[in-house]
Enzyme design. Sequence first.
Site, PDB file in Angstrom:
ATOM      1  N   CYS A  56      -5.124   5.457   7.069  1.00  0.00           N
ATOM      2  CA  CYS A  56      -4.333   5.103   8.242  1.00  0.00           C
ATOM      3  C   CYS A  56      -3.499   3.870   7.947  1.00  0.00           C
ATOM      4  O   CYS A  56      -4.031   2.766   7.826  1.00  0.00           O
ATOM      5  CB  CYS A  56      -5.236   4.848   9.448  1.00  0.00           C
ATOM      6  N   GLY A  57      -2.190   4.057   7.846  1.00  0.00           N
ATOM      7  CA  GLY A  57      -1.292   2.951   7.531  1.00  0.00           C
ATOM      8  C   GLY A  57      -1.149   1.953   8.659  1.00  0.00           C
ATOM      9  O   GLY A  57      -1.120   0.739   8.425  1.00  0.00           O
ATOM     10  N   HIS A  58      -1.054   2.444   9.915  1.00  0.00           N
ATOM     11  CA  HIS A  58      -0.890   1.483  11.005  1.00  0.00           C
ATOM     12  C   HIS A  58      -2.124   0.604  11.121  1.00  0.00           C
ATOM     13  O   HIS A  58      -2.036  -0.583  11.456  1.00  0.00           O
ATOM     14  CB  HIS A  58      -0.562   2.210  12.318  1.00  0.00           C
TER      15      HIS A  58
ATOM     16  N   GLY B  31       1.980   5.271   9.104  1.00  0.00           N
ATOM     17  CA  GLY B  31       2.048   4.721   7.751  1.00  0.00           C
ATOM     18  C   GLY B  31       1.756   5.727   6.659  1.00  0.00           C
ATOM     19  O   GLY B  31       2.464   5.787   5.638  1.00  0.00           O
ATOM     20  N   SER B  32       0.724   6.546   6.840  1.00  0.00           N
ATOM     21  CA  SER B  32       0.452   7.581   5.837  1.00  0.00           C
ATOM     22  C   SER B  32       1.502   8.677   5.894  1.00  0.00           C
ATOM     23  O   SER B  32       1.824   9.305   4.882  1.00  0.00           O
ATOM     24  CB  SER B  32      -0.954   8.165   6.038  1.00  0.00           C
TER      25      SER B  32
END
Length: 338
Positions: free
Chosen positions: A98-100, A259-260
Amino acid sequence: MKQVSTWRAPEHWGRITTIDMHTGGEPLRVVVDGMPPIEGTTVLEKRRYFRDNYDYLRTGLMWEPRGHADMYGAVITPSLDADFDVFFLHNEGYSTMCGHAIIALTKLAVETQLVNKNEITFNVPAGRIHATATIVDGEVIEASFRNVPSFVYLREQHVEVQEIGRVRFDVAYGGAFYAFVNAEEIGLTLVPAQAGRFIEYGRKIKHAVMSHGAIKHPFEEDLSFLYGTIFTGPPLDTTHHSRNVCIFADGELDRSSTGSGVSARAALHFAKGDLKLNERITIESIVGSTMSVRVVDVQRFGQYDAVTPEVSGTASFIGRHEFYFDPEDPFRNGFLLR
């Protein structure tokens, strides 16, 4: 109001403390106290142990009445070979990356002084993530992370989707697998007013693509599944590259640029020749927030040509909560209406 301010829950109630944040509007509930012991050496072992023993805590924290269908969470633990091990929670289960969340956790780690540096490593289920905080007067004004190797899995495929018709899609991986669909081709516009249709269409396309064929990660069975559908289209701000909307898990709508997801898009655009090495593009979310991404490296990842994406964004603190779990509460483990 003194009686209210000094009230304390009975000692036999369960309690979990969280710090809540958001990245580009997408929530992140970070557990900071009250979690029972989580066994395991690797982050995948810890996630499995949590899933098998404490899944009621995921539903209690993510679902109503403490959360909602689009809530998102993170459990951060000590690590043997990184700064932190972290795994992620949502309405359906557990994410691989999880990018965020990494952007928000980088801000949290620096500003709460969990670390005294601006470069942080996180072990997540998808692999090792390297994050960097840009700090001004003690505040993290931007966080960036270099993601796991990201690659194109399928290109220019078609699938018949009930009540939508023939849909063209690509599948790419950026720590999770996503099906990418051009929104205009199926009559959608990337605006908040169409949120309900995105959830409906996203679910249908995801399940149709899943039935199209199995998704296989080159090395890890736990990562071998389609996580969501990402709709792409033109930006509202013409200085930006594009806009996208991600529907993941069980119909969750990501308020951020994902993000991903933008990592997977970087791999896709690079493979198509639309993005050059170290060229930075900015991608809007459904609420107008942005993330930027660039390709910093290319490599071979199993049988795939992969890239290393670097994603940047901003996060904010929004609250500190102490949640109570009354053993007599019939809804203590949560519920969902959608």
